[in-house]
Design an enzyme around this catalytic site. Structure first.
Site, PDB file in Angstrom:
ATOM      1  N   ASP A   1       0.954  -1.007   0.016  1.00 54.28           N
ATOM      2  CA  ASP A   1       0.055   0.021   0.040  1.00 54.28           C
ATOM      3  C   ASP A   1       0.799   1.338   0.226  1.00 54.28           C
ATOM      4  OD1 ASP A   1      -2.501  -1.628   0.174  1.00 54.28           O
ATOM      5  OD2 ASP A   1      -2.525  -1.167   2.329  1.00 54.28           O
TER       6      ASP A   1
ATOM      7  N   ARG B   1      -1.040  -0.434  -8.828  1.00 58.58           N
ATOM      8  CA  ARG B   1      -2.350   0.050  -8.288  1.00 58.58           C
ATOM      9  C   ARG B   1      -2.393   1.675  -8.278  1.00 58.58           C
ATOM     10  NH1 ARG B   1      -3.728  -0.921  -2.272  1.00 58.58           N
ATOM     11  NH2 ARG B   1      -4.084  -3.144  -3.167  1.00 58.58           N
TER      12      ARG B   1
HETATM   13  P1  FDA Z   1     -13.865   9.281  -4.976  1.00 54.86           P
HETATM   14  O1  FDA Z   1     -13.585   9.682  -3.617  1.00 54.86           O
HETATM   15  O2  FDA Z   1     -14.016  10.724  -5.725  1.00 54.86           O
HETATM   16  O3  FDA Z   1     -15.390   8.389  -4.926  1.00 54.86           O
HETATM   17  C1  FDA Z   1     -15.958   8.359  -6.041  1.00 54.86           C
HETATM   18  C2  FDA Z   1     -17.380   7.756  -5.780  1.00 54.86           C
HETATM   19  O4  FDA Z   1     -17.171   6.423  -4.859  1.00 54.86           O
HETATM   20  C3  FDA Z   1     -18.289   8.431  -4.871  1.00 54.86           C
HETATM   21  O5  FDA Z   1     -18.868   9.456  -5.353  1.00 54.86           O
HETATM   22  C4  FDA Z   1     -19.114   7.491  -4.071  1.00 54.86           C
HETATM   23  O6  FDA Z   1     -20.305   7.036  -4.861  1.00 54.86           O
HETATM   24  C5  FDA Z   1     -17.975   6.432  -3.965  1.00 54.86           C
HETATM   25  N1  FDA Z   1     -17.286   6.443  -2.667  1.00 54.86           N
HETATM   26  C6  FDA Z   1     -16.007   6.713  -2.572  1.00 54.86           C
HETATM   27  N2  FDA Z   1     -15.841   6.678  -1.224  1.00 54.86           N
HETATM   28  C7  FDA Z   1     -16.800   6.086  -0.493  1.00 54.86           C
HETATM   29  C8  FDA Z   1     -16.926   5.793   0.790  1.00 54.86           C
HETATM   30  N3  FDA Z   1     -16.164   6.016   1.630  1.00 54.86           N
HETATM   31  N4  FDA Z   1     -18.131   5.272   1.109  1.00 54.86           N
HETATM   32  C9  FDA Z   1     -19.050   5.146   0.022  1.00 54.86           C
HETATM   33  N5  FDA Z   1     -18.932   5.417  -1.123  1.00 54.86           N
HETATM   34  C10 FDA Z   1     -17.823   6.129  -1.461  1.00 54.86           C
HETATM   35  N6  FDA Z   1      -5.458   5.089  -0.847  1.00 54.86           N
HETATM   36  C11 FDA Z   1      -3.881   5.406  -0.653  1.00 54.86           C
HETATM   37  O7  FDA Z   1      -3.594   6.447   0.035  1.00 54.86           O
HETATM   38  N7  FDA Z   1      -3.178   4.327  -0.605  1.00 54.86           N
HETATM   39  C12 FDA Z   1      -3.583   2.928  -1.074  1.00 54.86           C
HETATM   40  O8  FDA Z   1      -2.661   1.940  -0.765  1.00 54.86           O
HETATM   41  C13 FDA Z   1      -4.873   2.943  -1.369  1.00 54.86           C
HETATM   42  N8  FDA Z   1      -5.255   1.761  -1.482  1.00 54.86           N
HETATM   43  C14 FDA Z   1      -6.740   1.292  -2.232  1.00 54.86           C
HETATM   44  C15 FDA Z   1      -6.993   0.204  -2.755  1.00 54.86           C
HETATM   45  C16 FDA Z   1      -8.205   0.084  -3.200  1.00 54.86           C
HETATM   46  C17 FDA Z   1      -8.728  -1.264  -3.876  1.00 54.86           C
HETATM   47  C18 FDA Z   1      -9.066   1.208  -3.503  1.00 54.86           C
HETATM   48  C19 FDA Z   1     -10.331   1.253  -4.170  1.00 54.86           C
HETATM   49  C20 FDA Z   1      -8.573   2.319  -3.034  1.00 54.86           C
HETATM   50  C21 FDA Z   1      -7.391   2.512  -2.164  1.00 54.86           C
HETATM   51  N9  FDA Z   1      -7.086   3.836  -1.625  1.00 54.86           N
HETATM   52  C22 FDA Z   1      -5.699   3.598  -1.214  1.00 54.86           C
HETATM   53  C23 FDA Z   1      -8.164   4.884  -1.206  1.00 54.86           C
HETATM   54  C24 FDA Z   1      -8.044   5.852  -2.405  1.00 54.86           C
HETATM   55  O9  FDA Z   1      -6.966   6.564  -2.559  1.00 54.86           O
HETATM   56  C25 FDA Z   1      -9.459   6.886  -2.209  1.00 54.86           C
HETATM   57  O10 FDA Z   1      -9.107   7.519  -1.187  1.00 54.86           O
HETATM   58  C26 FDA Z   1     -10.761   6.344  -2.258  1.00 54.86           C
HETATM   59  O11 FDA Z   1     -10.729   5.058  -3.330  1.00 54.86           O
HETATM   60  C27 FDA Z   1     -11.643   7.049  -2.679  1.00 54.86           C
HETATM   61  O12 FDA Z   1     -11.637   7.527  -3.890  1.00 54.86           O
HETATM   62  P2  FDA Z   1     -12.179   7.147  -5.282  1.00 54.86           P
HETATM   63  O13 FDA Z   1     -11.206   7.089  -6.304  1.00 54.86           O
HETATM   64  O14 FDA Z   1     -13.225   6.150  -4.919  1.00 54.86           O
HETATM   65  O15 FDA Z   1     -13.004   8.472  -5.817  1.00 54.86           O
END
Ligand code: FDA
Length: 308
Positions: free
Chosen positions: A134, A184
């Site tokens: 991560d 990732r």
């Molecule tokens: P965004 O936050 O813009 O969300 C898009 C949409 O997703 C929202 O409109 C909502 O519908 C839904 N959504 C997002 N978060 C939600 C929540 N908490 N509850 C409900 N719905 C939600 N970060 C990091 O710094 N280091 C890492 O190693 C990782 N590893 C990692 C692995 C995996 C498999 C994922 C999916 C994410 C990570 N992350 C991470 C977290 C990542 O950086 C980020 O903070 C979250 O994925 C939220 O960003 P989105 O890309 O989903 O977009």
């Protein structure tokens, strides 16, 4: 702004006390975390695999402060990999593990985290699966990438993570997009200073798009970790444009977030991996999820007020 304040305040012991004892907490924790034990992790992995989803498991905990704890976290991963393998869940990398370098001693002394990660990689190889490191707060980024580069000589399938919020993200994606390397790409969950990170969501999304293109055009194995519908759509279009086979990249989402979309993508024949955290040390993970989701936060704050 709210996100930054919440992430900064998460270090306060008073806030930790409030959050861990609030009535609404348990329900939210249960929706994001598989349970407390390795058995819970295996049970949830089994359920997700039955639904055609791939899995990466994270034993919750970070910023380990002593070597004994770093060893205990390492041992937990080794045991978990054994349990997953015994159930036939690790075959072909179907269930793998995600490791936070600070949880296995990144800042405890030279070589400690690298040795612990190497041990987890060896257990994963024996189980027929992989490890992904991560990405954590900024000071951990460079040392983590250095450990990954060093260990890849023996474990070429060791994955790492690029956070699109960082100004260095595109350059990192280009540098990492080498043959077979598992990368990732996520937006980034930590609050970082403007000197190293984009503050505006739009800039983070644009950076994600640039990183995505670099990875999808390169010879590596991209792992697109996002719940953002627009970025998921762009990924699909890029896969068609670049002629990528469905098994040459994967989507990733967090356990409990957009589960219907996870199944929909898997049903299209795409590789869809769910990141499943488990363990008792869920506080920092929960605060990051609350900070991302204003709806959850409002619900949560109402419950704190009713408690007071
Ligand atoms: P965004 O936050 O813009 O969300 C898009 C949409 O997703 C929202 O409109 C909502 O519908 C839904 N959504 C997002 N978060 C939600 C929540 N908490 N509850 C409900 N719905 C939600 N970060 C990091 O710094 N280091 C890492 O190693 C990782 N590893 C990692 C692995 C995996 C498999 C994922 C999916 C994410 C990570 N992350 C991470 C977290 C990542 O950086 C980020 O903070 C979250 O994925 C939220 O960003 P989105 O890309 O989903 O977009």
């Amino acid at each position: 702004m709210l996100r930054r304040v919440l992430l900064a305040a998460s270090a306060s012991s008073r806030l930790r006390q409030l959050i861990t004892t609030a009535p609404a907490t348990r329900a939210i924790v249960d929706s994001y975390v598989a349970g407390e034990t390795g058995e819970d992790a295996v049970r949830v992995s089994r359920e997700l695999r039955a639904a055609g989803l791939l899995v990466t498991l994270d034993y919750l905990g970070e910023d380990t402060t002593d070597e004994a704890q770093a060893t205990a976290v390492t041992e937990e991963y080794v045991q978990l990999l054994g349990k997953l393998s015994a159930e036939g869940l690790t075959h072909g990398g179907a269930a793998e593990v995600s490791v936070k370098p600070t949880a296995v001693g990144l800042f405890l002394g030279p070589g400690i985290a690298a040795a612990n990660i190497a041990r987890i990689c060896a257990a994963a190889a024996e189980a027929g699966t992989t490890v992904t490191l991560d990405a954590e707060e900024y000071p951990a980024i460079e040392p983590t990438l250095q450990i990954a580069a060093k260990l890849r000589a023996e474990h070429p399938d060791l994955g790492c993570v690029v956070q699109a919020c960082l100004r260095r993200a595109e350059a990192d994606c280009r540098a990492l997009a080498a043959y077979g390397v598992r990368v990732r790409l996520c937006k980034g969950a930590y609050s970082e200073p403007d000197s190293v990170a984009f503050a505006a969501r739009r800039d983070v999304d644009l950076s994600y798009g640039r990183g995505l293109r670099a990875l999808m055009n390169g010879p590596g194995y991209p792992m697109l970790a996002t719940h953002d519908p627009r970025l998921i759509e762009i990924t699909g279009s890029l896969a068609r444009l670049t002629g990528r086979a469905p098994d040459s990249f994967e989507y990733q989402m967090l356990y409990g977030i957009r589960p219907a979309e996870q199944r929909r993508l898997a049903n299209t024949g795409a590789r869809m991996r769910v990141y499943v955290p488990y363990g008792g040390d869920w506080y920092a993970y929960l605060v990051r999820r609350l900070a991302e989701r204003p709806g959850n936060l409002a619900f949560f704050l109402r419950s704190l007020r009713s408690k007071g």
